[in-house]
Structures are given as structure tokens and as C-alpha cells.
Design an enzyme around this catalytic site. Structure first.
Site, PDB file in Angstrom:
ATOM      1  N   CYS A  95      39.547  17.062 -72.910  1.00  0.00           N
ATOM      2  CA  CYS A  95      40.145  18.323 -73.497  1.00  0.00           C
ATOM      3  C   CYS A  95      39.310  19.713 -73.329  1.00  0.00           C
ATOM      4  O   CYS A  95      39.848  20.817 -73.387  1.00  0.00           O
ATOM      5  CB  CYS A  95      40.476  18.312 -75.052  1.00  0.00           C
ATOM      6  SG  CYS A  95      41.486  16.639 -75.307  1.00  0.00           S
ATOM      7  N   HIS A 108      41.271  24.781 -78.764  1.00  0.00           N
ATOM      8  CA  HIS A 108      42.009  23.663 -78.360  1.00  0.00           C
ATOM      9  C   HIS A 108      43.313  23.429 -79.132  1.00  0.00           C
ATOM     10  O   HIS A 108      42.885  22.851 -80.256  1.00  0.00           O
ATOM     11  CB  HIS A 108      41.150  22.554 -77.878  1.00  0.00           C
ATOM     12  CG  HIS A 108      41.850  21.381 -77.655  1.00  0.00           C
ATOM     13  ND1 HIS A 108      42.854  21.226 -76.729  1.00  0.00           N
ATOM     14  CD2 HIS A 108      41.381  20.179 -78.041  1.00  0.00           C
ATOM     15  CE1 HIS A 108      43.254  20.016 -76.676  1.00  0.00           C
ATOM     16  NE2 HIS A 108      42.485  19.377 -77.386  1.00  0.00           N
ATOM     17  N   ASN A 152      49.283  18.162 -78.015  1.00  0.00           N
ATOM     18  CA  ASN A 152      47.801  18.158 -77.557  1.00  0.00           C
ATOM     19  C   ASN A 152      48.033  17.963 -75.902  1.00  0.00           C
ATOM     20  O   ASN A 152      48.137  16.967 -75.418  1.00  0.00           O
ATOM     21  CB  ASN A 152      47.136  17.087 -78.047  1.00  0.00           C
ATOM     22  CG  ASN A 152      45.559  17.200 -77.588  1.00  0.00           C
ATOM     23  OD1 ASN A 152      45.385  17.960 -76.525  1.00  0.00           O
ATOM     24  ND2 ASN A 152      44.585  16.532 -78.059  1.00  0.00           N
TER      25      ASN A 152
HETATM   26  N1  ACO Z   1      53.706   7.779 -87.888  1.00  0.00           N
HETATM   27  C1  ACO Z   1      53.645   7.502 -89.332  1.00  0.00           C
HETATM   28  N2  ACO Z   1      52.240   6.573 -89.499  1.00  0.00           N
HETATM   29  C2  ACO Z   1      51.289   6.843 -88.971  1.00  0.00           C
HETATM   30  C3  ACO Z   1      51.344   7.438 -87.414  1.00  0.00           C
HETATM   31  C4  ACO Z   1      52.544   7.802 -87.064  1.00  0.00           C
HETATM   32  N3  ACO Z   1      52.766   8.584 -85.970  1.00  0.00           N
HETATM   33  N4  ACO Z   1      49.936   7.147 -87.012  1.00  0.00           N
HETATM   34  C5  ACO Z   1      49.193   6.580 -87.733  1.00  0.00           C
HETATM   35  N5  ACO Z   1      50.041   6.241 -89.316  1.00  0.00           N
HETATM   36  C6  ACO Z   1      49.492   5.534 -90.059  1.00  0.00           C
HETATM   37  C7  ACO Z   1      48.446   4.806 -89.916  1.00  0.00           C
HETATM   38  O1  ACO Z   1      48.910   3.448 -89.314  1.00  0.00           O
HETATM   39  C8  ACO Z   1      47.685   4.551 -91.288  1.00  0.00           C
HETATM   40  O2  ACO Z   1      48.595   3.668 -91.947  1.00  0.00           O
HETATM   41  P1  ACO Z   1      47.774   2.598 -93.060  1.00  0.00           P
HETATM   42  O3  ACO Z   1      47.306   3.581 -94.092  1.00  0.00           O
HETATM   43  O4  ACO Z   1      49.100   1.858 -93.663  1.00  0.00           O
HETATM   44  O5  ACO Z   1      47.085   2.130 -92.372  1.00  0.00           O
HETATM   45  C9  ACO Z   1      48.286   5.936 -91.986  1.00  0.00           C
HETATM   46  O6  ACO Z   1      49.185   6.625 -91.106  1.00  0.00           O
HETATM   47  C10 ACO Z   1      46.944   6.853 -91.904  1.00  0.00           C
HETATM   48  O7  ACO Z   1      46.281   6.926 -90.528  1.00  0.00           O
HETATM   49  P2  ACO Z   1      44.942   7.695 -90.282  1.00  0.00           P
HETATM   50  O8  ACO Z   1      44.572   7.238 -88.790  1.00  0.00           O
HETATM   51  O9  ACO Z   1      44.051   7.557 -91.368  1.00  0.00           O
HETATM   52  O10 ACO Z   1      45.822   9.068 -90.685  1.00  0.00           O
HETATM   53  P3  ACO Z   1      44.970  10.255 -90.261  1.00  0.00           P
HETATM   54  O11 ACO Z   1      45.088  11.300 -91.413  1.00  0.00           O
HETATM   55  O12 ACO Z   1      43.416  10.201 -90.103  1.00  0.00           O
HETATM   56  O13 ACO Z   1      45.740  11.104 -89.197  1.00  0.00           O
HETATM   57  C11 ACO Z   1      45.415  11.588 -86.840  1.00  0.00           C
HETATM   58  C12 ACO Z   1      45.533  10.592 -87.879  1.00  0.00           C
HETATM   59  C13 ACO Z   1      46.522  12.689 -86.928  1.00  0.00           C
HETATM   60  C14 ACO Z   1      45.186  11.026 -85.316  1.00  0.00           C
HETATM   61  C15 ACO Z   1      43.921  12.214 -87.235  1.00  0.00           C
HETATM   62  O14 ACO Z   1      43.145  11.305 -87.315  1.00  0.00           O
HETATM   63  C16 ACO Z   1      43.528  13.375 -86.081  1.00  0.00           C
HETATM   64  O15 ACO Z   1      44.129  14.281 -85.958  1.00  0.00           O
HETATM   65  N6  ACO Z   1      42.538  12.965 -85.339  1.00  0.00           N
HETATM   66  C17 ACO Z   1      42.373  13.655 -84.196  1.00  0.00           C
HETATM   67  C18 ACO Z   1      42.713  13.060 -83.062  1.00  0.00           C
HETATM   68  C19 ACO Z   1      42.939  13.970 -81.937  1.00  0.00           C
HETATM   69  O16 ACO Z   1      43.446  15.018 -82.152  1.00  0.00           O
HETATM   70  N7  ACO Z   1      42.859  13.321 -80.678  1.00  0.00           N
HETATM   71  C20 ACO Z   1      43.224  14.055 -79.498  1.00  0.00           C
HETATM   72  C21 ACO Z   1      42.328  13.865 -78.491  1.00  0.00           C
HETATM   73  S1  ACO Z   1      40.661  14.715 -78.810  1.00  0.00           S
HETATM   74  C22 ACO Z   1      40.956  16.337 -79.105  1.00  0.00           C
HETATM   75  O17 ACO Z   1      41.895  16.664 -78.711  1.00  0.00           O
HETATM   76  C23 ACO Z   1      40.199  16.671 -79.882  1.00  0.00           C
END
Ligand code: ACO
Length: 332
Positions: free
Chosen positions: A118, A259, A289
Site C-alpha cells: 500500500c 492511504h 482499499n
Molecule cells: N462481516 C462480519 N463479521 C466479520 C467480518 C465481516 N466482513 N470480518 C470479520 N468479522 C467478524 C470476525 O469474525 C469476528 O467475529 P468473532 O468475534 O465472532 O470472532 C468479529 O467480526 C471481530 O473481528 P475483528 O477482526 O476483531 O474485527 P476488527 O474490529 O479488528 O475489524 C478489520 C477487522 C476491519 C480487518 C480491522 O482489524 C482493520 O481495519 N484492520 C486493518 C486491516 C487493513 O486495513 N488491511 C488492509 C491492508 S494493509 C493497509 O492497507 C493498511
């Protein structure tokens, strides 16, 4: 901090190449166990674009490149170098930049890829700034392009809802005015965090085999929480670094082009840098993204909407796999 003996570089034109097909959160509800509400609340994303069958990374990159050249008033055959940031190349070899060179009709100029995920376009900006600054090159095309829909597990709701396909590009040229252009670029990598975001298969560690396909090693594997934390912390720190080195304060920044990974990451960066969210350009709701393409696409849209004016102080910042991150300060 830049060496005072080098020439300053400016962005002369920006363009984007976005596939037509749109995939909404409601479409995703039919594919995996997710909801528009969850995706909107946790990420800010409402829809994203995905490439058509047969459309490849260099197609989107070439479209963005042509638009950037037009905006800059530079013909593709006048370019001196092509730098392309991607982690989803047309193929492992040769560089996707070589295919773009052919598609846009550039001469046999150097054309190479950068792998900083990214942060790829911002790393490209830093490299191009150095090449122009030393006086070796005059017109450098910097592309950020990603076709992540081909390397996602469409049954994994943790990752498939986050990304979109697209390209963005800019033509960089020497600046005639000392006060205008790229003021500073800070680029960093922390390989100790590499494990949090990988496509593990297809390289020398796990060469392509039936096993790598069966074990889904050729698709994106991500520890979202870790990436979230590193993104907020490092994008904010690098932004503070360039501001301090150039003698500016957060309140001097006109617009932030961060980003577009996740709305909550943007909110975190806003809090940490002390730059209000109203000064962030945000289009994540329509693109998701798009990795290395996200900043040039945002810049291209802001320019088209008349939201960037001469004299504005722009802060650009990104983090991606590696983890690699960068911030740049630009006087428009
Ligand atoms: N729909 C519904 N539920 C979901 C989904 C979805 N699409 N995805 C995950 N969940 C669930 C999980 O299974 C989990 O359920 P559980 O509690 O029963 O196990 C629950 O939601 C919480 O999951 P977490 O991973 O703890 O959720 P979080 O609040 O951390 O959000 C996310 C996840 C959005 C990926 C967050 O961690 C994030 O934004 N991380 C940054 C990742 C990113 O942007 N990556 C891109 C590449 S790198 C970059 O560009 C910077």
C-alpha cells in the site's frame, strides 16, 4: 531531509484507471456471512470496483498513465522513466512497468516495479524525487496499481470485503520554483512485522505447487488488528517527522491524502497527528482499499473537484505490507 544542492520535483499531472464493475456491500452479503452494516461501521467502505475477466494490472495502469500524461501536458514518448508500485503484477517476471511502457507507447526508457504494497506509490514518489533531483531524469511516471481481487479468498469475510481494484498515476517533473513541489519524503520498513500481511505462496519459500493452491498460500493472509495498530502509529509518526523536518506544524497542513485503508485508521491518524478529520480527503466509501493506487486516485479526484489549489500544503501518508510506510509533504 532533502539535500539543498538537489533540484526540487513537482507533480505535474495525476490520473486514474478504475474498472467499470462495482461490487457493493449488498453484493457481498450474498457471497459471505457479512452485512452492509458491519462493513460500513468497521471500515467505512460501501462499494469497490473489481476488474473484468481478462482485464489485467497493466491495463488499469496504462489507463491511469495516459490520463496523468494528458493532465501534465507530457506525451508518453517524452517520459524518461516509469516507476510502478504493485504487489499484484501481471506476472512475477518481467516487471509490470515493462508492459505499461509498451501499452502507452513510451520509448525504451527504464521501467521497473517497486514492492512496498500500500506504500508502493509513495515509495515510487520518493525514488522519482531522487532521480529528478540528481538531474538525471526530467519526466518520471509514478504508478500505483493493484488487482487484489485475483489474490483474495472470496470465501474469507475477514479480507474479501476490504479491497478494490484500481490504478493511479502521476507525472513528476523538475519544479521551476524553489518553494513549490515535493518538500520531503520519509520512507521506512520494519521487516519484523512482515508476518502480519503476506501472500506466502509462489516465491522461493513456497514455490507454486498443487499444495500451495490447496492450502490457499497464493492469496492474502492478514492479521487485521496488528496491521491496524502499525498503520495508525507509523503513518502518524512519519507524518510528524516530515512536518518537523520542514518546519511546519499540523495546523499548517491544508489537506491530508492518507492511504484509504479503513475509516477507523484515518480517524486514528487524525487523532494522533492532531489534524482534524475535516482536512482529510476521503473516498474510501466508493473504492475500498486499493492499496498503492489509493493516494493518486484520491489526489486525482480532489484536483478534478477543485479541492487542491496552488500554494496548498499537502500531507501524503501510507502503510502496507512489509510493514512499509511513508509520508510526504508537498507544496502544490
Ligand atoms: N462481516 C462480519 N463479521 C466479520 C467480518 C465481516 N466482513 N470480518 C470479520 N468479522 C467478524 C470476525 O469474525 C469476528 O467475529 P468473532 O468475534 O465472532 O470472532 C468479529 O467480526 C471481530 O473481528 P475483528 O477482526 O476483531 O474485527 P476488527 O474490529 O479488528 O475489524 C478489520 C477487522 C476491519 C480487518 C480491522 O482489524 C482493520 O481495519 N484492520 C486493518 C486491516 C487493513 O486495513 N488491511 C488492509 C491492508 S494493509 C493497509 O492497507 C493498511
Amino acid at each position: 531531509m532533502r539535500n539543498d544542492n538537489v533540484m526540487r520535483t513537482k507533480i505535474a499531472g495525476v490520473g486514474k484507471g478504475v474498472p467499470e464493475k462495482v461490487l457493493t456491500n449488498l453484493d457481498l452479503e450474498k457471497m459471505v456471512d457479512t452485512s452492509d452494516e458491519w462493513i460500513t461501521e468497521r471500515t467505512g467502505i460501501k462499494e469497490r470496483h473489481v476488474a473484468a475477466e481478462g482485464q489485467v494490472t497493466s491495463d488499469m495502469a496504462a489507463e491511469a498513465a495516459r490520463e496523468a500524461c494528458r493532465a501534465a501536458g507530457v506525451k508518453p514518448e517524452e517520459l524518461d522513466c516509469i516507476v510502478l508500485g504493485t504487489v499484484t503484477p501481471d506476472m512475477p517476471m518481467p516487471a509490470t512497468a515493462a508492459f505499461v511502457q509498451q501499452k502507452i507507447g513510451a520509448r525504451s526508457i527504464p521501467a521497473f516495479d517497486i514492492s512496498a504494497a500500500c506504500a508502493g506509490w509513495l515509495f515510487g514518489l520518493g525514488v522519482a524525487d531522487g532521480l529528478i533531483g540528481r538531474g538525471n531524469f526530467k519526466r518520471v511516471l509514478v504508478i500505483g496499481v493493484e488487482l487484489l481481487s485475483r489474490v483474495l479468498d472470496w470465501s474469507d469475510r475477514n479480507t474479501c470485503v476490504l479491497f478494490g481494484d484500481a490504478a493511479g498515476a502521476a507525472v513528476l517533473v523538475p519544479s521551476e520554483s524553489e518553494g513549490q513541489g515535493i518538500l520531503d519524503v520519509e520512507m521506512r520498513t520494519d521487516g519484523a512485522q512482515a508476518v502480519h500481511l503476506e501472500i506466502p505462496g509462489g516465491g522461493s519459500v513456497h514455490p507454486a505447487s498443487h499444495k500451495t493452491v490447496d492450502e490457499k498460500l497464493h492469496i492474502v493472509h492478514m492479521n487485521g488488528r496488528q496491521i491496524f495498530t502499525h498503520a495508525v502509529r507509523n503513518m502518524s509518526a512519519a507524518s510528524a517527522t516530515v512536518l518537523e523536518r520542514c518546519g511546519y506544524k499540523p495546523e499548517d497542513v491544508t489537506t491530508v491524502f492518507a492511504h484509504q485503508a479503513n475509516m477507523r485508521i484515518l480517524e486514528g491518524v487524525s487523532q494522533r497527528t492532531g489534524i482534524g478529520l475535516e482536512r482529510f480527503f476521503i473516498n474510501i466509501q466508493r473504492y475500498g482499499n486499493t492499496s498503492s493506487a489509493s493516494i493518486p486516485i484520491a489526489l486525482s479526484e480532489a484536483l478534478a473537484e477543485g479541492k487542491v489549489k496552488q500554494g496548498d500544503l499537502l500531507l501524503l501518508t501510507a502503510l502496507g505490507a512489509g510493514v512499509s510506510w511513508a509520508s510526504a509533504l508537498v507544496r502544490w
